[in-house]
Design an enzyme around this catalytic site. Sequence first.
Site, PDB file in Angstrom:
ATOM      1  N   GLU A 128      -4.088  25.871  31.818  1.00 30.01           N
ATOM      2  CA  GLU A 128      -4.454  26.562  30.570  1.00 30.01           C
ATOM      3  C   GLU A 128      -5.020  25.579  29.551  1.00 30.01           C
ATOM      4  O   GLU A 128      -5.912  25.919  28.776  1.00 30.01           O
ATOM      5  CB  GLU A 128      -3.242  27.297  29.987  1.00 30.01           C
ATOM      6  N   THR A 181     -13.754  32.437  22.852  1.00 29.49           N
ATOM      7  CA  THR A 181     -12.361  32.185  22.454  1.00 29.49           C
ATOM      8  C   THR A 181     -12.345  31.297  21.213  1.00 29.49           C
ATOM      9  O   THR A 181     -11.525  31.483  20.317  1.00 29.49           O
ATOM     10  CB  THR A 181     -11.595  31.502  23.610  1.00 29.49           C
TER      11      THR A 181
END
Length: 307
Positions: A128, A181
Site C-alpha cells: 500500500e 488519489t
Amino acid sequence: METIRIFCPATIANISCGFDVLGVALDAVGDEMVIRKTVAKGIFITKLEGQELPMETSKNVAGVAGLAFLDASDYEGGFEIEIYKKIKAGSGIGSSAASSTGAVWGMNELLGRPFSTLELIRFAMEGERLASGVAHADNVAPALFGGFTLVRSYDPLDIVPIPSPEELFATVIHPQIEVKTSDSRKILKTKITLKDGIKQWGNLGGLVAGLYTKDYDLIGRSLEDHIVEPIRSILIPGFDQVKSSAIASGALGCGISGSGPSIFALSKGESKAKSVGKAMKKVYKNIGIDYEIHVSKINIEGVRRIN
Ligand code: ADP
C-alpha cells in the site's frame, strides 16, 4: 504444497463515518492469483493479465509486499506470482490491496503459516505504501480477515475484526472517470470542528454497535459522514443524485468507497441491494457516464484458496 491459487477480494474502505479506520471485504468481485514456490530466492511476477500494470517486483505491490514477507522469513527459496486482475486500479475498491494481500497470504499458506494475520497485514501495508505513498491498513485488513475491520491504532498496530449481519449486502458503482488519489487527498481539511468530531464518533460507535447487534436501522442511521464526504464528493459527478436515489430505493446508507470514484451503498437483503443498484445506474445513464456495478454479499472469510 508447492502451488496455490487464490481469490483476493475487493474491499470498501472509508465507510462513511469510518474514514481511514473502517473497511469491509466483498465477495462478488476480486482478483485471482497463482503463487508457486521457487528454488531461486526472490519474488518473480511471471504473468499479469487483465490490466496494464508493472511486472517488475519493485514496482508491483504484490512484489513489494512479497519482499517484506521474504525479508522477515527464514525461508531460503522464493516465489513466482501470476496475477489475474479483475479489480481496476484506481477504482476505489482496493485493487492494490487485493494484490498485496493475496501475495503474502498465499506465501504464508505455502510455508505452513509461519506468520500471524497481523504480521501479514504489516507486510501487505508495504504494498500500500508503494501504491499510495502511505502504508495504510484499511483495505488490506478486511481483505485478510474478511468482514468488517476497524483499524483502532497504527502504533501499535491494532486491528479489530467486527461481525457482519448475514443479510447485509453491498452495492458498488464505479463511474468510468478518473479521480486522482492525490487530488482527493489534497482537498481534505487537516482540522475539524469539535461539533463535527462529536457527530462522527457518535456515528462510528453507532455503526459498530449496529453491526454487532444486527440492528439494521441503527446501521442506517449511523452511515453518515460529516467530515470527508461533503468535500470529496465534489470530485465525483452525480454523487448527490446517486446517493439520494440509493436511499430512496431503500439503501441503509451510501457513501464514497475508498477515495472514489466508486460509490457504495449498504442494504438489507440481496433484492434490495439489486434495486438500489438499478437506481444508481439510472443516474449515470441519464448523465451519460459509463459505469460498472457490483452487488455483493459481505465476504466474511477474506482472501481464500480456490481450485
Ligand atoms: P484503489 O484502491 O483506489 O482502487 P489502488 O489502491 O488500487 O487504488 O492503487 C492503484 C495504484 O497501485 C496504481 O498506481 C497502480 O499502478 C499501483 N499498482 C502497483 N501494483 C499493482 C497491482 N498489482 N494491482 C493494482 N495496482 C497496482
